[in-house]
Design a protein around this motif. Sequence first.
Motif, PDB file in Angstrom:
ATOM      1  N   ALA A 118       0.864  -1.181   0.000  1.00  0.00           N
ATOM      2  CA  ALA A 118       0.000   0.000   0.000  1.00  0.00           C
ATOM      3  C   ALA A 118       0.895   1.223   0.000  1.00  0.00           C
ATOM      4  N   PRO A 119       0.382   2.376  -0.399  1.00  0.00           N
ATOM      5  CA  PRO A 119       1.216   3.584  -0.379  1.00  0.00           C
ATOM      6  C   PRO A 119       1.683   3.926   1.032  1.00  0.00           C
ATOM      7  N   LEU A 120       2.936   4.351   1.140  1.00  0.00           N
ATOM      8  CA  LEU A 120       3.460   4.946   2.359  1.00  0.00           C
ATOM      9  C   LEU A 120       3.354   6.450   2.172  1.00  0.00           C
ATOM     10  N   VAL A 121       2.388   7.056   2.839  1.00  0.00           N
ATOM     11  CA  VAL A 121       2.104   8.468   2.641  1.00  0.00           C
ATOM     12  C   VAL A 121       2.878   9.297   3.663  1.00  0.00           C
ATOM     13  N   ILE A 122       3.766  10.143   3.177  1.00  0.00           N
ATOM     14  CA  ILE A 122       4.531  11.026   4.040  1.00  0.00           C
ATOM     15  C   ILE A 122       3.723  12.308   4.227  1.00  0.00           C
ATOM     16  N   PRO A 123       3.354  12.646   5.461  1.00  0.00           N
ATOM     17  CA  PRO A 123       2.488  13.819   5.663  1.00  0.00           C
ATOM     18  C   PRO A 123       3.189  15.121   5.294  1.00  0.00           C
ATOM     19  N   TYR A 124       2.387  16.116   5.023  1.00  0.00           N
ATOM     20  CA  TYR A 124       2.906  17.411   4.594  1.00  0.00           C
ATOM     21  C   TYR A 124       3.943  17.960   5.568  1.00  0.00           C
ATOM     22  N   GLN A 125       3.745  17.715   6.852  1.00  0.00           N
ATOM     23  CA  GLN A 125       4.649  18.264   7.864  1.00  0.00           C
ATOM     24  C   GLN A 125       6.069  17.717   7.730  1.00  0.00           C
ATOM     25  N   ALA A 126       6.207  16.566   7.079  1.00  0.00           N
ATOM     26  CA  ALA A 126       7.535  15.996   6.845  1.00  0.00           C
ATOM     27  C   ALA A 126       7.892  16.007   5.371  1.00  0.00           C
ATOM     28  N   ALA A 127       7.074  16.689   4.561  1.00  0.00           N
ATOM     29  CA  ALA A 127       7.256  16.632   3.118  1.00  0.00           C
ATOM     30  C   ALA A 127       7.240  18.000   2.456  1.00  0.00           C
ATOM     31  N   ASP A 128       7.136  19.085   3.243  1.00  0.00           N
ATOM     32  CA  ASP A 128       7.071  20.417   2.655  1.00  0.00           C
ATOM     33  C   ASP A 128       8.389  20.748   1.958  1.00  0.00           C
ATOM     34  N   PRO A 129       8.370  21.657   1.011  1.00  0.00           N
ATOM     35  CA  PRO A 129       9.583  21.949   0.235  1.00  0.00           C
ATOM     36  C   PRO A 129      10.776  22.272   1.136  1.00  0.00           C
ATOM     37  N   GLY A 130      11.888  21.625   0.816  1.00  0.00           N
ATOM     38  CA  GLY A 130      13.114  21.851   1.582  1.00  0.00           C
ATOM     39  C   GLY A 130      13.254  20.955   2.791  1.00  0.00           C
ATOM     40  N   HIS A 131      12.212  20.172   3.102  1.00  0.00           N
ATOM     41  CA  HIS A 131      12.283  19.328   4.300  1.00  0.00           C
ATOM     42  C   HIS A 131      11.827  17.902   3.996  1.00  0.00           C
ATOM     43  N   LYS A 132      12.151  17.413   2.833  1.00  0.00           N
ATOM     44  CA  LYS A 132      11.811  16.035   2.482  1.00  0.00           C
ATOM     45  C   LYS A 132      12.853  15.122   3.119  1.00  0.00           C
ATOM     46  N   GLU A 133      12.620  14.799   4.395  1.00  0.00           N
ATOM     47  CA  GLU A 133      13.637  14.065   5.136  1.00  0.00           C
ATOM     48  C   GLU A 133      13.063  12.866   5.859  1.00  0.00           C
ATOM     49  N   ALA A 134      12.092  12.195   5.209  1.00  0.00           N
ATOM     50  CA  ALA A 134      11.588  10.936   5.737  1.00  0.00           C
ATOM     51  C   ALA A 134      12.607   9.835   5.450  1.00  0.00           C
ATOM     52  N   ASP A 135      12.794   8.946   6.405  1.00  0.00           N
ATOM     53  CA  ASP A 135      13.838   7.934   6.331  1.00  0.00           C
ATOM     54  C   ASP A 135      13.229   6.556   6.588  1.00  0.00           C
ATOM     55  N   TYR A 136      13.899   5.531   6.087  1.00  0.00           N
ATOM     56  CA  TYR A 136      13.511   4.136   6.279  1.00  0.00           C
ATOM     57  C   TYR A 136      14.290   3.543   7.448  1.00  0.00           C
ATOM     58  N   GLU A 137      13.703   2.537   8.090  1.00  0.00           N
ATOM     59  CA  GLU A 137      14.409   1.745   9.101  1.00  0.00           C
ATOM     60  C   GLU A 137      13.824   0.333   9.093  1.00  0.00           C
ATOM     61  N   ALA A 138      14.506  -0.593   8.459  1.00  0.00           N
ATOM     62  CA  ALA A 138      14.059  -1.989   8.472  1.00  0.00           C
ATOM     63  C   ALA A 138      14.131  -2.539   9.892  1.00  0.00           C
ATOM     64  N   GLU A 139      13.062  -3.171  10.340  1.00  0.00           N
ATOM     65  CA  GLU A 139      13.050  -3.711  11.703  1.00  0.00           C
ATOM     66  C   GLU A 139      12.299  -5.039  11.750  1.00  0.00           C
ATOM     67  N   LEU A 140      12.839  -5.972  12.515  1.00  0.00           N
ATOM     68  CA  LEU A 140      12.140  -7.217  12.802  1.00  0.00           C
ATOM     69  C   LEU A 140      11.071  -6.941  13.844  1.00  0.00           C
ATOM     70  N   ALA A 141       9.838  -7.289  13.507  1.00  0.00           N
ATOM     71  CA  ALA A 141       8.724  -7.116  14.440  1.00  0.00           C
ATOM     72  C   ALA A 141       8.430  -8.434  15.153  1.00  0.00           C
ATOM     73  N   VAL A 142       8.278  -8.353  16.455  1.00  0.00           N
ATOM     74  CA  VAL A 142       7.916  -9.494  17.287  1.00  0.00           C
ATOM     75  C   VAL A 142       6.465  -9.334  17.711  1.00  0.00           C
ATOM     76  N   VAL A 143       5.659 -10.375  17.544  1.00  0.00           N
ATOM     77  CA  VAL A 143       4.250 -10.337  17.935  1.00  0.00           C
ATOM     78  C   VAL A 143       4.026 -11.339  19.060  1.00  0.00           C
ATOM     79  N   LEU A 144       3.493 -10.861  20.164  1.00  0.00           N
ATOM     80  CA  LEU A 144       3.205 -11.742  21.294  1.00  0.00           C
ATOM     81  C   LEU A 144       1.830 -12.382  21.120  1.00  0.00           C
ATOM     82  N   GLY A 145       1.737 -13.643  21.538  1.00  0.00           N
ATOM     83  CA  GLY A 145       0.487 -14.370  21.392  1.00  0.00           C
ATOM     84  C   GLY A 145      -0.277 -14.561  22.677  1.00  0.00           C
ATOM     85  N   ARG A 146       0.341 -14.211  23.802  1.00  0.00           N
ATOM     86  CA  ARG A 146      -0.361 -14.242  25.082  1.00  0.00           C
ATOM     87  C   ARG A 146       0.231 -13.174  25.987  1.00  0.00           C
TER      88      ARG A 146
END
Length: 306
Positions: A118-146
């Motif tokens: 699905a699209p990753l939408v970067i909000p205007y507050q992090a996307a306005d001209p001169g401030h396009k500085e959204a970054d990626y961070e790959a992370e392993l997610a752990v899901v608890l079952g109880r």
Amino acid sequence: MLATKWGRLVRFIAEEDGQEHIGEPVDEDQDVGAALAASEPVAIREFTGTSALDLTAEPGPRVLTIRRLLPPLSRSEVGTIRCVGLNYRNHAREMNLALPEHPTLFFKPATCLGAPNAPLVIPYQAADPGHKEADYEAELAVVLGRAARNVDAADALGYVLGYACANDVTARRHQFRGAQWGFGKGFDGFAPLGPCLVSASRRLPDPAAIRLRTVLNGETMQDARADDMIFSVAELVAYLSQGTTLEAGTVILTGTPHGIGVSRDPPVFLAPGDDLRVVMSHGLGSLVNRVEYESAPVHVHVKNGE
């Protein structure tokens, strides 16, 4: 570890009836996210029940086709997302920071939960001209079952339902404005999760073996193994459960490896139209998102207390 009757579980809208289902890919080796990104059909053996947290769920007779992929868990099941910062040795080195003595914890609200493919939408507050500085961070997610509270590290993996790819998307300008990271990491959709949940008991007893990568427009930006973690999955579950009840469905993001955009020279930030993929081994597959930028603030009007 909690016993499941599935090895890899997806939550999805089916092509056949337009309804939400859970199930397991018929092809046990298929990378669900990559296949959908390539417009290839993905066949799913439907399971009983409606939630990955239902340990009685079992395969049914129907095979369905994915129309739209959803995160493995819903916002209501996930609740507040626990996140751990600076948890890879090589990442600490690239940031010129000392190894922490205790895990660094911050939170993402449930509204951060984003869907795979699905699209990753970067909000205007992090996307306005001169401030396009959204970054990626790959992370392993752990899901608890109880529910877990005051768990010892030796027993902690017994509370883990499974693992998934996640992306701790970050607006760097907002992150570095203050001591707390929650705002710059807490925008809507800034925690894409999926494409599938891989069973700890059936397919992945040792999360340290997982290889994590970020691939941006075909170029590998991050590449590491989870055994570079400073604090292991078991240690994190134990630490976060001290005096605190971690409900079933709790998602823990376990930190990012080296290679983030802000640490590069020159820095690499996400741009409109980018093909962003967090790719992991052992059946976790590819978390695929296409980057979009808001051109102006979007206002949401809430009525009748909704």
